[in-house]
Design a protein around this motif. Structure first.
Motif, PDB file in Angstrom:
ATOM      1  N   GLU A 235      42.482  51.359  28.002  1.00 45.14           N
ATOM      2  CA  GLU A 235      43.903  51.174  28.280  1.00 45.14           C
ATOM      3  C   GLU A 235      44.216  51.538  29.729  1.00 45.14           C
ATOM      4  N   CYS A 236      43.666  52.644  30.186  1.00 46.72           N
ATOM      5  CA  CYS A 236      43.907  53.085  31.565  1.00 46.72           C
ATOM      6  C   CYS A 236      43.334  52.097  32.559  1.00 46.72           C
ATOM      7  N   ASP A 237      42.137  51.599  32.292  1.00 42.07           N
ATOM      8  CA  ASP A 237      41.499  50.658  33.187  1.00 42.07           C
ATOM      9  C   ASP A 237      42.327  49.381  33.297  1.00 42.07           C
ATOM     10  N   ALA A 238      42.823  48.882  32.183  1.00 46.35           N
ATOM     11  CA  ALA A 238      43.664  47.677  32.187  1.00 46.35           C
ATOM     12  C   ALA A 238      44.971  47.937  32.935  1.00 46.35           C
ATOM     13  N   ASP A 239      45.593  49.089  32.714  1.00 49.93           N
ATOM     14  CA  ASP A 239      46.840  49.417  33.402  1.00 49.93           C
ATOM     15  C   ASP A 239      46.624  49.594  34.898  1.00 49.93           C
ATOM     16  N   LEU A 240      45.489  50.183  35.283  1.00 42.87           N
ATOM     17  CA  LEU A 240      45.175  50.343  36.700  1.00 42.87           C
ATOM     18  C   LEU A 240      45.030  48.968  37.361  1.00 42.87           C
ATOM     19  N   LYS A 241      44.386  48.043  36.690  1.00 42.33           N
ATOM     20  CA  LYS A 241      44.242  46.676  37.228  1.00 42.33           C
ATOM     21  C   LYS A 241      45.601  46.005  37.361  1.00 42.33           C
ATOM     22  N   THR A 242      46.494  46.231  36.407  1.00 46.00           N
ATOM     23  CA  THR A 242      47.846  45.671  36.486  1.00 46.00           C
ATOM     24  C   THR A 242      48.581  46.249  37.688  1.00 46.00           C
ATOM     25  N   LEU A 243      48.512  47.552  37.857  1.00 42.71           N
ATOM     26  CA  LEU A 243      49.168  48.217  38.979  1.00 42.71           C
ATOM     27  C   LEU A 243      48.624  47.693  40.303  1.00 42.71           C
ATOM     28  N   ILE A 244      47.311  47.569  40.396  1.00 41.60           N
ATOM     29  CA  ILE A 244      46.678  47.067  41.620  1.00 41.60           C
ATOM     30  C   ILE A 244      47.164  45.656  41.930  1.00 41.60           C
ATOM     31  N   ALA A 245      47.320  44.829  40.908  1.00 47.15           N
ATOM     32  CA  ALA A 245      47.799  43.460  41.110  1.00 47.15           C
ATOM     33  C   ALA A 245      49.199  43.441  41.720  1.00 47.15           C
ATOM     34  N   TYR A 246      50.059  44.381  41.338  1.00 47.85           N
ATOM     35  CA  TYR A 246      51.399  44.449  41.913  1.00 47.85           C
ATOM     36  C   TYR A 246      51.355  44.797  43.389  1.00 47.85           C
ATOM     37  N   PHE A 247      50.412  45.618  43.787  1.00 48.52           N
ATOM     38  CA  PHE A 247      50.316  46.021  45.188  1.00 48.52           C
ATOM     39  C   PHE A 247      49.789  44.904  46.083  1.00 48.52           C
ATOM     40  N   GLY A 248      49.037  43.978  45.540  1.00 48.57           N
ATOM     41  CA  GLY A 248      48.448  42.937  46.367  1.00 48.57           C
ATOM     42  C   GLY A 248      47.301  43.523  47.183  1.00 48.57           C
ATOM     43  N   GLU A 249      47.146  43.051  48.406  1.00 46.75           N
ATOM     44  CA  GLU A 249      46.041  43.528  49.246  1.00 46.75           C
ATOM     45  C   GLU A 249      46.367  44.881  49.866  1.00 46.75           C
ATOM     46  N   PHE A 250      45.371  45.743  49.885  1.00 46.34           N
ATOM     47  CA  PHE A 250      45.509  47.048  50.534  1.00 46.34           C
ATOM     48  C   PHE A 250      44.117  47.537  50.902  1.00 46.34           C
ATOM     49  N   ASP A 251      44.079  48.504  51.805  1.00 43.16           N
ATOM     50  CA  ASP A 251      42.810  49.108  52.207  1.00 43.16           C
ATOM     51  C   ASP A 251      42.530  50.386  51.431  1.00 43.16           C
ATOM     52  N   TYR A 252      43.575  51.149  51.163  1.00 42.17           N
ATOM     53  CA  TYR A 252      43.457  52.412  50.429  1.00 42.17           C
ATOM     54  C   TYR A 252      44.533  52.466  49.346  1.00 42.17           C
ATOM     55  N   LEU A 253      44.137  52.876  48.160  1.00 41.70           N
ATOM     56  CA  LEU A 253      45.082  53.183  47.093  1.00 41.70           C
ATOM     57  C   LEU A 253      44.990  54.676  46.847  1.00 41.70           C
ATOM     58  N   ILE A 254      46.066  55.382  47.111  1.00 44.78           N
ATOM     59  CA  ILE A 254      46.123  56.824  46.876  1.00 44.78           C
ATOM     60  C   ILE A 254      46.887  57.034  45.578  1.00 44.78           C
ATOM     61  N   VAL A 255      46.294  57.778  44.667  1.00 45.06           N
ATOM     62  CA  VAL A 255      46.905  58.020  43.362  1.00 45.06           C
ATOM     63  C   VAL A 255      47.239  59.501  43.246  1.00 45.06           C
ATOM     64  N   GLU A 256      48.511  59.800  43.025  1.00 42.63           N
ATOM     65  CA  GLU A 256      48.922  61.182  42.788  1.00 42.63           C
ATOM     66  C   GLU A 256      49.166  61.338  41.298  1.00 42.63           C
TER      67      GLU A 256
END
Length: 169
Positions: free
Chosen positions: A86-107
């Motif tokens: 579930e977390c892996d799928a949600d992380l992929k969804t979140l990443i898709a909203y951000f589009g292209e990036f060099d760094y994803l910082i997760v707090e």
């Protein structure tokens, strides 16, 4: 975290940041505004402008909506462990909203299997040790011989650690 993001952005990198709001307390709109009304109706809402886009989804990511308001959640005594899939799928969804990036910082979101630097500022909390791969702190009262520890202003060393340990997404 903001010092790291600022440094990376100043170097020309695109930085995306995900901040966990486990208490569902963040407010992005005010009563009386159209987007507030649309969200109150149950719609997913995107507030789009030339400088910023905010997406408000009625179904949050990373589970746990049934926990909000429970006594164990409010007292911060609960242990929340959603399923990896579930977390892996949600992380992929979140990443898709951000589009292209060099760094994803997760707090926060400590239940997602990502390399993690735990920040202890002025106060040490032992319950975060199992989730930590490294530490940044202004405290001298703890150490772990098996994990690196950085001062809060050691931005260059922290960025090097991130570059060497970050998960590619």
């Amino acid at each position: 975290m903001s010092k790291i993001a600022k440094t990376l952005i100043e170097r020309g990198f695109k930085v995306a940041i995900a901040k966990h709001d486990p208490g569902d307390k963040a407010r992005f709109d005010r009563e009386g505004k159209d987007s507030f009304v649309f969200g109150s109706l149950g719609a997913d809402v995107a507030v789009v402008s030339p400088n910023r886009t905010t997406i408000l989804l009625q179904n949050g990511l990373f589970g746990g909506s049934e926990r909000i308001g429970s006594a164990s959640h409010d007292s911060k005594s609960e242990e929340f462990s959603p399923k990896f899939e579930e977390c892996d799928a949600d992380l992929k969804t979140l990443i898709a909203y951000f589009g292209e990036f060099d760094y994803l910082i997760v707090e926060g979101l400590k239940f997602i299997p990502l390399p993690r630097i735990t920040v202890f500022r002025d106060e040490f909390d032992e319950k975060y040790l199992p989730f930590s791969d490294a530490y940044a702190s202004n405290l001298d009262e703890f150490s772990d011989a098996n994990k690196p520890k950085f001062g809060l202003d050691e931005i260059e060393n922290i960025i090097k650690w991130i570059d060497n340990n970050a998960k590619k997404v």
